[in-house]
Write a protein that holds these residues in place. Structure first.
Motif, PDB file in Angstrom:
ATOM      1  N   GLN A 197     -21.626   5.410  41.365  1.00  0.00           N
ATOM      2  CA  GLN A 197     -20.338   4.751  41.111  1.00  0.00           C
ATOM      3  C   GLN A 197     -19.975   4.829  39.628  1.00  0.00           C
ATOM      4  O   GLN A 197     -18.814   5.042  39.269  1.00  0.00           O
ATOM      5  CB  GLN A 197     -20.396   3.292  41.586  1.00  0.00           C
ATOM      6  CG  GLN A 197     -19.056   2.581  41.554  1.00  0.00           C
ATOM      7  CD  GLN A 197     -17.993   3.314  42.369  1.00  0.00           C
ATOM      8  OE1 GLN A 197     -18.222   3.693  43.517  1.00  0.00           O
ATOM      9  NE2 GLN A 197     -16.824   3.542  41.771  1.00  0.00           N
ATOM     10  N   ALA A 198     -20.983   4.683  38.763  1.00  0.00           N
ATOM     11  CA  ALA A 198     -20.736   4.739  37.314  1.00  0.00           C
ATOM     12  C   ALA A 198     -20.196   6.120  36.929  1.00  0.00           C
ATOM     13  O   ALA A 198     -19.315   6.229  36.071  1.00  0.00           O
ATOM     14  CB  ALA A 198     -22.015   4.418  36.544  1.00  0.00           C
ATOM     15  N   CYS A 199     -20.694   7.179  37.591  1.00  0.00           N
ATOM     16  CA  CYS A 199     -20.197   8.542  37.319  1.00  0.00           C
ATOM     17  C   CYS A 199     -18.760   8.694  37.821  1.00  0.00           C
ATOM     18  O   CYS A 199     -17.918   9.262  37.127  1.00  0.00           O
ATOM     19  CB  CYS A 199     -21.089   9.586  37.996  1.00  0.00           C
ATOM     20  SG  CYS A 199     -22.680   9.782  37.181  1.00  0.00           S
ATOM     21  N   VAL A 200     -18.501   8.185  39.022  1.00  0.00           N
ATOM     22  CA  VAL A 200     -17.147   8.272  39.592  1.00  0.00           C
ATOM     23  C   VAL A 200     -16.152   7.559  38.665  1.00  0.00           C
ATOM     24  O   VAL A 200     -15.091   8.097  38.334  1.00  0.00           O
ATOM     25  CB  VAL A 200     -17.112   7.648  41.013  1.00  0.00           C
ATOM     26  CG1 VAL A 200     -15.679   7.463  41.498  1.00  0.00           C
ATOM     27  CG2 VAL A 200     -17.886   8.525  41.990  1.00  0.00           C
ATOM     28  N   ASP A 201     -16.523   6.357  38.220  1.00  0.00           N
ATOM     29  CA  ASP A 201     -15.648   5.588  37.318  1.00  0.00           C
ATOM     30  C   ASP A 201     -15.364   6.371  36.040  1.00  0.00           C
ATOM     31  O   ASP A 201     -14.228   6.402  35.550  1.00  0.00           O
ATOM     32  CB  ASP A 201     -16.311   4.254  36.929  1.00  0.00           C
ATOM     33  CG  ASP A 201     -16.403   3.300  38.112  1.00  0.00           C
ATOM     34  OD1 ASP A 201     -15.740   3.579  39.139  1.00  0.00           O
ATOM     35  OD2 ASP A 201     -17.138   2.300  38.011  1.00  0.00           O
ATOM     36  N   GLN A 202     -16.428   6.986  35.502  1.00  0.00           N
ATOM     37  CA  GLN A 202     -16.274   7.707  34.240  1.00  0.00           C
ATOM     38  C   GLN A 202     -15.385   8.933  34.415  1.00  0.00           C
ATOM     39  O   GLN A 202     -14.572   9.242  33.553  1.00  0.00           O
ATOM     40  CB  GLN A 202     -17.661   8.085  33.702  1.00  0.00           C
ATOM     41  CG  GLN A 202     -17.657   8.592  32.272  1.00  0.00           C
ATOM     42  CD  GLN A 202     -17.156   7.564  31.276  1.00  0.00           C
ATOM     43  OE1 GLN A 202     -16.992   6.379  31.602  1.00  0.00           O
ATOM     44  NE2 GLN A 202     -16.893   7.993  30.070  1.00  0.00           N
ATOM     45  N   LYS A 203     -15.532   9.628  35.568  1.00  0.00           N
ATOM     46  CA  LYS A 203     -14.679  10.792  35.831  1.00  0.00           C
ATOM     47  C   LYS A 203     -13.213  10.364  35.924  1.00  0.00           C
ATOM     48  O   LYS A 203     -12.329  11.054  35.417  1.00  0.00           O
ATOM     49  CB  LYS A 203     -15.105  11.482  37.135  1.00  0.00           C
ATOM     50  CG  LYS A 203     -16.331  12.364  36.959  1.00  0.00           C
ATOM     51  CD  LYS A 203     -16.759  12.974  38.290  1.00  0.00           C
ATOM     52  CE  LYS A 203     -18.110  13.647  38.147  1.00  0.00           C
ATOM     53  NZ  LYS A 203     -18.748  13.878  39.449  1.00  0.00           N
ATOM     54  N   GLU A 204     -12.977   9.233  36.558  1.00  0.00           N
ATOM     55  CA  GLU A 204     -11.599   8.718  36.663  1.00  0.00           C
ATOM     56  C   GLU A 204     -11.042   8.417  35.281  1.00  0.00           C
ATOM     57  O   GLU A 204      -9.886   8.710  34.980  1.00  0.00           O
ATOM     58  CB  GLU A 204     -11.572   7.433  37.510  1.00  0.00           C
ATOM     59  CG  GLU A 204     -11.492   7.730  38.996  1.00  0.00           C
ATOM     60  CD  GLU A 204     -11.593   6.479  39.852  1.00  0.00           C
ATOM     61  OE1 GLU A 204     -11.434   5.357  39.312  1.00  0.00           O
ATOM     62  OE2 GLU A 204     -11.850   6.636  41.057  1.00  0.00           O
ATOM     63  N   GLN A 205     -11.887   7.811  34.447  1.00  0.00           N
ATOM     64  CA  GLN A 205     -11.491   7.466  33.080  1.00  0.00           C
ATOM     65  C   GLN A 205     -11.092   8.726  32.302  1.00  0.00           C
ATOM     66  O   GLN A 205     -10.066   8.754  31.617  1.00  0.00           O
ATOM     67  CB  GLN A 205     -12.667   6.738  32.406  1.00  0.00           C
ATOM     68  CG  GLN A 205     -12.425   6.301  30.979  1.00  0.00           C
ATOM     69  CD  GLN A 205     -11.293   5.292  30.881  1.00  0.00           C
ATOM     70  OE1 GLN A 205     -10.958   4.628  31.870  1.00  0.00           O
ATOM     71  NE2 GLN A 205     -10.682   5.198  29.721  1.00  0.00           N
ATOM     72  N   ARG A 216     -24.457   9.430  31.937  1.00  0.00           N
ATOM     73  CA  ARG A 216     -24.487   8.751  33.243  1.00  0.00           C
ATOM     74  C   ARG A 216     -25.037   9.675  34.332  1.00  0.00           C
ATOM     75  O   ARG A 216     -25.708   9.226  35.255  1.00  0.00           O
ATOM     76  CB  ARG A 216     -23.084   8.269  33.623  1.00  0.00           C
ATOM     77  CG  ARG A 216     -22.645   7.098  32.753  1.00  0.00           C
ATOM     78  CD  ARG A 216     -21.330   6.512  33.207  1.00  0.00           C
ATOM     79  NE  ARG A 216     -20.902   5.476  32.276  1.00  0.00           N
ATOM     80  CZ  ARG A 216     -19.893   4.646  32.505  1.00  0.00           C
ATOM     81  NH1 ARG A 216     -19.204   4.745  33.628  1.00  0.00           N
ATOM     82  NH2 ARG A 216     -19.571   3.732  31.616  1.00  0.00           N
TER      83      ARG A 216
END
Ligand SMILES: [Zn+2]
Length: 235
Positions: free
Chosen positions: A41-49, A125
Motif C-alpha cells: 500500500q505504501a508503494c501504491v500511495d507513493q506512485k499516486e503521489q 519503499r
C-alpha cells in the motif's frame, strides 16, 4: 504420589509451551503478511503521489508555454502601437506576463525536484516491500517446518499426561482437577516450597503437609491450586 503431581505439573507446563508455539506460528504468518500488505500500500500511495506531481508539472509547463505565446503576441502588438499611451499599456502587460513566467518557472523546478525526491522514496519503499516479502516467505517456511514436530510433541505429552493423571484420586478430586486444569492450565498445580504455596505464598498447614506426604489430593486454602511437595515421598 507426590512425584506424580510434580511430573504432572512439568508435563502440563511442557504441553502449554508446545501449544503456545503451535498457535503462535499462524499468528506470525498473518503478521508477516500484514506487513507485506502495508508495504504494498505504501508503494501504491507513493506512485499516486508521483503521478500527481507529474500532472502538476505538466499543467504548469503548459501554462508557461501559453504565457510565452501571450508575450510574443503582445510584443507584436507593441510594434504596431499607435500612441505612446498604448505602447506603455502593452509594455506593462508584457512586464506583468514576464514576472508571472519567472514564478511559474520556479514552481516547475520545485515540482521536478519533488518528483526526484518522491521517486527516491518510492525506490526505498520498494526495497522495504521486497524485504517484507522475503521475511514473510521465510516465516511461512519456518512455521511449516516446525509444525509437524510440535504436533507430535503435543500428542506425546497429551498421552503421557493421561497416564500420569491416573494418580489423581477419582470422584470429587478428579473433577476438581479437571476444572482447575481447564481454567488455569499448568497453573492448576503449585509446588509447596519450604512450607509455602509457590503461587500465592500462603503457608500450608501442618495437616496439609501430612496429607501431602501421604500423597493425598490437597488444595491450597488461599488460591485453590493443587499442592504438592518434592522429595517427601510417602513410603
Ligand atoms: Zn496458593
Amino acid at each position: 504420589m507426590s512425584a506424580a503431581y510434580a511430573q504432572l505439573h512439568q508435563l502440563l507446563k511442557h504441553l502449554y509451551h508446545a501449544e503456545q508455539l503451535l498457535e503462535h506460528g499462524p499468528r506470525r504468518i498473518v503478521a508477516a503478511q500484514n506487513k507485506v500488505a502495508a508495504a504494498e500500500q505504501a508503494c501504491v500511495d507513493q506512485k499516486e503521489q508521483i503521478q500527481l506531481l507529474k500532472k502538476a508539472a505538466d499543467q504548469n509547463s503548459l501554462n508557461l508555454k501559453s504565457r510565452e505565446a501571450d508575450i510574443q503576441k503582445l510584443t507584436g502588438q507593441l510594434n504596431q502601437a499607435s500612441s505612446n499611451k498604448e505602447y506603455d499599456i502593452i509594455q506593462a502587460q508584457i512586464s506583468a506576463a514576464k514576472a508571472g513566467d519567472a514564478e511559474l518557472e520556479d514552481k516547475i523546478l520545485s515540482l521536478f525536484s519533488q518528483i526526484d525526491e518522491a521517486t527516491e522514496e518510492l525506490a526505498s519503499r520498494q526495497e522495504q516491500l521486497d524485504l517484507a516479502k522475503q521475511k514473510s516467505s521465510d516465516v511461512a517456511a519456518e512455521v511449516k517446518e516446525k509444525e509437524p514436530g510440535l504436533k507430535a510433541e503435543v500428542s506425546r505429552l497429551t498421552a503421557e499426561i493421561e497416564q500420569v493423571e491416573k494418580a489423581i484420586p477419582g470422584g470429587e478430586s478428579n473433577s476438581a482437577y479437571k476444572r482447575l486444569r481447564a481454567s488455569m492450565g499448568p497453573s492448576a498445580l503449585a509446588l509447596v516450597d519450604d512450607g509455602f504455596c509457590s503461587e500465592c505464598n500462603t503457608g500450608a498447614t501442618q495437616q496439609d503437609v501430612v496429607r501431602m506426604n501421604l500423597g493425598e489430593f490437597v488444595l491450597c486454602r488461599a488460591c485453590g491450586r493443587i499442592l504438592y511437595q518434592v522429595g517427601h515421598e510417602a513410603s
